[in-house]
Structures are given as structure tokens and as C-alpha cells.
Motif scaffolding. Structure first.
Motif, PDB file in Angstrom:
ATOM      1  N   ALA A 129       0.973  -1.082  -0.019  1.00  0.00           N
ATOM      2  CA  ALA A 129      -0.106   0.033   0.068  1.00  0.00           C
ATOM      3  C   ALA A 129       0.941   1.297  -0.067  1.00  0.00           C
ATOM      4  N   ILE A 130       0.567   2.153  -0.995  1.00  0.00           N
ATOM      5  CA  ILE A 130       1.176   3.229  -1.040  1.00  0.00           C
ATOM      6  C   ILE A 130       0.684   4.435  -0.325  1.00  0.00           C
ATOM      7  N   HIS A 131       1.383   5.201   0.373  1.00  0.00           N
ATOM      8  CA  HIS A 131       0.972   6.558   0.883  1.00  0.00           C
ATOM      9  C   HIS A 131       0.151   7.543  -0.129  1.00  0.00           C
ATOM     10  N   HIS A 132      -1.143   7.984   0.229  1.00  0.00           N
ATOM     11  CA  HIS A 132      -1.553   8.874  -0.543  1.00  0.00           C
ATOM     12  C   HIS A 132      -2.086   8.399  -1.659  1.00  0.00           C
ATOM     13  N   THR A 133      -2.433   7.194  -1.805  1.00  0.00           N
ATOM     14  CA  THR A 133      -2.868   6.428  -3.017  1.00  0.00           C
ATOM     15  C   THR A 133      -3.887   5.476  -2.318  1.00  0.00           C
ATOM     16  N   ASN A 134      -5.026   5.470  -3.579  1.00  0.00           N
ATOM     17  CA  ASN A 134      -6.070   4.288  -3.052  1.00  0.00           C
ATOM     18  C   ASN A 134      -5.613   2.829  -3.303  1.00  0.00           C
ATOM     19  N   HIS A 135      -4.709   2.574  -4.276  1.00  0.00           N
ATOM     20  CA  HIS A 135      -4.522   1.172  -4.810  1.00  0.00           C
ATOM     21  C   HIS A 135      -3.271   0.715  -4.387  1.00  0.00           C
ATOM     22  N   GLN A 136      -3.080  -0.400  -4.174  1.00  0.00           N
ATOM     23  CA  GLN A 136      -1.731  -0.747  -3.872  1.00  0.00           C
ATOM     24  C   GLN A 136      -1.048  -0.896  -5.230  1.00  0.00           C
ATOM     25  N   ARG A 137       0.318  -1.131  -4.814  1.00  0.00           N
ATOM     26  CA  ARG A 137       1.263  -1.214  -5.995  1.00  0.00           C
ATOM     27  C   ARG A 137       1.945  -2.638  -5.894  1.00  0.00           C
ATOM     28  N   SER A 138       1.868  -3.357  -7.113  1.00  0.00           N
ATOM     29  CA  SER A 138       2.392  -4.664  -7.273  1.00  0.00           C
ATOM     30  C   SER A 138       3.761  -4.676  -7.819  1.00  0.00           C
ATOM     31  N   TYR A 139       4.570  -5.382  -7.448  1.00  0.00           N
ATOM     32  CA  TYR A 139       6.192  -5.481  -7.921  1.00  0.00           C
ATOM     33  C   TYR A 139       6.474  -6.697  -8.431  1.00  0.00           C
ATOM     34  N   TYR A 140       6.873  -6.745  -9.567  1.00  0.00           N
ATOM     35  CA  TYR A 140       7.331  -7.799 -10.639  1.00  0.00           C
ATOM     36  C   TYR A 140       8.913  -7.701 -10.896  1.00  0.00           C
ATOM     37  N   ARG A 141       9.355  -9.002 -10.769  1.00  0.00           N
ATOM     38  CA  ARG A 141      10.545  -9.016 -11.549  1.00  0.00           C
ATOM     39  C   ARG A 141      10.788 -10.051 -12.611  1.00  0.00           C
ATOM     40  N   CYS A 142      11.726  -9.869 -13.511  1.00  0.00           N
ATOM     41  CA  CYS A 142      11.712 -10.948 -14.521  1.00  0.00           C
ATOM     42  C   CYS A 142      11.795 -12.549 -14.166  1.00  0.00           C
ATOM     43  N   THR A 143      11.201 -13.389 -14.601  1.00  0.00           N
ATOM     44  CA  THR A 143      11.068 -14.710 -14.229  1.00  0.00           C
ATOM     45  C   THR A 143      12.443 -15.321 -14.107  1.00  0.00           C
ATOM     46  N   TYR A 144      13.263 -14.602 -15.011  1.00  0.00           N
ATOM     47  CA  TYR A 144      14.620 -15.306 -15.160  1.00  0.00           C
ATOM     48  C   TYR A 144      15.835 -14.593 -14.593  1.00  0.00           C
ATOM     49  N   LYS A 145      15.412 -13.797 -13.634  1.00  0.00           N
ATOM     50  CA  LYS A 145      16.272 -13.291 -12.709  1.00  0.00           C
ATOM     51  C   LYS A 145      17.438 -13.942 -12.338  1.00  0.00           C
ATOM     52  N   PHE A 146      17.137 -15.137 -11.517  1.00  0.00           N
ATOM     53  CA  PHE A 146      18.177 -16.094 -11.028  1.00  0.00           C
ATOM     54  C   PHE A 146      18.936 -17.063 -12.196  1.00  0.00           C
ATOM     55  N   ASP A 147      17.973 -17.493 -13.167  1.00  0.00           N
ATOM     56  CA  ASP A 147      18.503 -18.291 -14.125  1.00  0.00           C
ATOM     57  C   ASP A 147      19.639 -17.356 -15.064  1.00  0.00           C
ATOM     58  N   GLN A 148      19.179 -16.333 -15.657  1.00  0.00           N
ATOM     59  CA  GLN A 148      20.048 -15.648 -16.518  1.00  0.00           C
ATOM     60  C   GLN A 148      20.439 -14.072 -15.773  1.00  0.00           C
ATOM     61  N   GLY A 149      20.275 -13.961 -14.796  1.00  0.00           N
ATOM     62  CA  GLY A 149      20.527 -12.790 -14.093  1.00  0.00           C
ATOM     63  C   GLY A 149      19.924 -11.558 -14.672  1.00  0.00           C
ATOM     64  N   CYS A 150      18.740 -11.429 -15.201  1.00  0.00           N
ATOM     65  CA  CYS A 150      18.142 -10.450 -15.649  1.00  0.00           C
ATOM     66  C   CYS A 150      17.612  -9.660 -14.511  1.00  0.00           C
ATOM     67  N   GLU A 151      17.907  -8.424 -14.659  1.00  0.00           N
ATOM     68  CA  GLU A 151      17.520  -7.401 -13.376  1.00  0.00           C
ATOM     69  C   GLU A 151      16.169  -6.709 -13.852  1.00  0.00           C
ATOM     70  N   ALA A 152      15.636  -6.958 -14.676  1.00  0.00           N
ATOM     71  CA  ALA A 152      14.500  -5.992 -15.239  1.00  0.00           C
ATOM     72  C   ALA A 152      13.200  -6.162 -14.220  1.00  0.00           C
ATOM     73  N   THR A 153      12.814  -5.182 -13.900  1.00  0.00           N
ATOM     74  CA  THR A 153      11.360  -5.226 -12.801  1.00  0.00           C
ATOM     75  C   THR A 153      10.510  -4.148 -13.409  1.00  0.00           C
ATOM     76  N   LYS A 154       9.283  -4.419 -12.948  1.00  0.00           N
ATOM     77  CA  LYS A 154       8.183  -3.437 -13.307  1.00  0.00           C
ATOM     78  C   LYS A 154       7.132  -3.398 -12.094  1.00  0.00           C
ATOM     79  N   GLN A 155       6.622  -2.265 -11.966  1.00  0.00           N
ATOM     80  CA  GLN A 155       5.751  -1.906 -10.923  1.00  0.00           C
ATOM     81  C   GLN A 155       4.218  -1.786 -11.690  1.00  0.00           C
ATOM     82  N   VAL A 156       3.304  -2.209 -11.021  1.00  0.00           N
ATOM     83  CA  VAL A 156       1.770  -1.856 -11.483  1.00  0.00           C
ATOM     84  C   VAL A 156       0.945  -1.316 -10.600  1.00  0.00           C
ATOM     85  N   GLN A 157       0.329  -0.217 -10.730  1.00  0.00           N
ATOM     86  CA  GLN A 157      -0.492   0.354  -9.834  1.00  0.00           C
ATOM     87  C   GLN A 157      -1.673   0.890 -10.346  1.00  0.00           C
ATOM     88  N   LYS A 158      -2.945   0.541  -9.953  1.00  0.00           N
ATOM     89  CA  LYS A 158      -4.104   1.434 -10.379  1.00  0.00           C
ATOM     90  C   LYS A 158      -3.936   2.873 -10.363  1.00  0.00           C
TER      91      LYS A 158
END
Length: 261
Positions: free
Chosen positions: A86-115
Motif C-alpha cells: 500500500a502506497i501512501h496517499h494512493t487508494n490502490h496497492q502497488r504490485s512489484y514484478y521481477r523478470c522470471t529469469y532473474k536467477f536463471d540468467q541474471g536478468c535485473e528487469a523489474t516493473k511496478q503496476v499500480q491502478k
DNA sequence: GGTATTTGACCACG
DNA sequence: CGTGGTCAAATACC
């Protein structure tokens, strides 16, 4: 070789290509300088493009990009959710995603999704970092019905070695056709590539990982093509070309891309 | 049983 | 110390 490259092609209407990059994309990424002095020697440059070129700058790592979209389009990458807050001053929670291959291939890409609060049906998506993984299993393959050009502003055709999750296609694009072959459209030994067929007859082809996103801009949906090609020293997009229905190269588009190299 | 998601705890930073 | 981002155990799903 430049640190990286970011390209957004905006199509604001069916019959014209807009090079205005001031839509919903709020990207911290900058545009690199011209790759070659000779590249556009004989190409006329529209003033708008010329002005844009002047502002081309090398993007700093880590790369981030933020956008607001009403459609959660599969971007072709495999994401694993690892948190929600839950993010302050916002009504919707923020979701955190990382690349599925972070550990397999060391991919550091991430993304955040929030309404978004003002328009709960829209999502703010923030991408962080580059995809360094070689994910050939989830490249999108989306074939849209191109028979009706009046009631839909977007037609996309993705052709890759991989397949998109059909359930996601159903949820995002319920009117999509499903009579397409389920096998890869590119031979397995070919370079990873995606082809985007635009409604106005412009086809974009990218060789290397690419994300294609639907955006809303000034109440009109348009398409942006965001490419980032991984290399040891950075990114370049000189393999991205645009064609019309007759497979004629669109020089203006090529020129625009050169601006971002 | 393997994989993905959920969720409270933990941590870094301002 | 509050906040946002990440970890990891528990849980859900296939």
C-alpha cells in the motif's frame, strides 16, 4: 556503440504518423545521438523531427520508463510477482514484478503496476532496468481482426518464435481471432524478432527483444513501439525498420529511428 | 510435487 | 522514524 536506445513511434490516427512523443509516456530514458553522420545525409528531416533530434541524449543506466495504460497488454516478457504494498496517499496497492529469469540468467528487469486514483480502470506501469534474458518462450503472437477498420483504432500482428498465453489474449483482447497456427512463425534458428502490423498498413519489424505497448493519448488509442536491444556496451536499434503494405521502406520512420541511435 | 502468488517481516534510505 | 522496495515462508494453483 551507445549506452542504450529508446524509441517510441506514435501513431495518433489511422492515416498519419505522429512523431509527437509527448503522450502518456513519461520516460526518464533519453535518446542517444545519431549513430552515423552519413546515415541521413540524403534524407529530408521534418522540422519536428529535427527539433527532436537536437534533444537526443544518451540514456543513463538504469533505464526506467513509466506509462499509463488502460489495457494490461502482455509485453512479451515473463514476470514473477514478488511483492505488493500500500502506497501512501494512493487508494490502490502497488504490485512489484521481477523478470522470471532473474536467477536463471541474471536478468535485473523489474516493473511496478499500480491502478491510478483518478481513473481506476487505468494502470500506471513503471519498468526498471533492461531485459538481459533470452526469453524465447513467451514472445507475443497477436493477430487482430483487420477486416473492420472503422470501429477499432488498433490492429497488431506480432510474429515471434514463441507463443502468447491464450488466456491472457482472451482477457485482454476478447475479439481476437484464434484461428491462427499455433506453431512458431519464425524458424527456430532465426534471430528473435517481432513484427508489428499497424492498421494503416505500416509494418514494423524488430530483430531482438522488443516490447510493444498500447497507450491512450488524448482520448485516442495509439501504438508505441519501444525497443531496446541488448549489447555488451549498450543498446542500438539500427535493425528496426518500417515498411508499408508494398514493403516499401518508410524513410521518414527510418530517419526517426536513426535519431534515436 | 513443482511453480506462482500472497503477505507480513525486514531493510535501506531520506 | 516513516516510507517504499524486497525477501521469504506460507499458501494457492495446476
Amino acid at each position: 556503440m551507445f549506452d542504450n536506445t529508446f524509441s517510441v513511434l506514435s501513431f495518433s490516427s489511422i492515416n498519419e504518423i505522429s512523431y509527437n512523443h509527448t503522450g502518456d509516456i513519461q520516460s526518464s530514458s533519453n535518446l542517444g545521438g545519431q549513430k552515423s553522420e552519413d546515415f541521413n545525409k540524403n534524407i529530408k528531416i521534418e522540422p519536428q523531427v529535427e527539433a527532436k533530434r537536437r534533444c537526443c541524449k544518451r540514456r543513463k543506466i538504469p533505464w526506467t520508463s513509466t506509462k499509463v495504460t488502460s489495457t494490461l497488454v502482455d509485453d512479451g516478457y515473463a514476470w514473477r510477482k514478488y511483492g505488493q504494498k500500500a502506497i501512501h496517499h494512493t487508494n490502490h496497492q502497488r504490485s512489484y514484478y521481477r523478470c522470471t529469469y532473474k536467477f536463471d540468467q541474471g536478468c535485473e528487469a523489474t516493473k511496478q503496476v499500480q491502478k491510478t486514483d483518478d481513473e481506476p480502470s487505468k494502470y500506471k506501469i513503471t519498468y526498471n532496468g533492461y531485459h538481459t534474458c533470452k526469453n524465447h518462450l513467451r514472445g507475443p503472437e497477436m493477430i487482430f481482426d483487420s477486416s473492420n477498420l472503422e470501429d477499432s483504432s488498433i490492429i497488431l500482428s506480432f510474429e515471434t518464435k514463441g507463443l502468447i498465453d491464450e488466456k491472457q489474449v482472451d482477457s485482454y483482447f476478447p475479439s481476437m481471432k484464434h484461428d491462427q497456427p499455433k506453431e512458431a512463425l519464425f524458424p527456430l534458428e532465426s534471430t528473435y524478432s517481432q513484427s508489428v502490423l499497424l492498421q494503416d498498413g505500416i509494418r514494423a519489424e524488430v530483430f531482438e527483444p522488443v516490447s510493444v505497448e498500447l497507450l491512450e493519448y488524448e482520448h485516442q488509442e495509439m501504438i508505441s513501439l519501444e525497443t531496446y536491444l541488448a549489447g555488451n556496451d549498450g543498446y542500438e536499434i539500427d535493425n528496426l525498420t518500417l515498411f508499408d503494405f508494398s514493403d516499401n521502406l518508410l524513410n521518414n520512420a527510418q530517419d526517426e529511428l536513426a535519431c534515436c541511435n
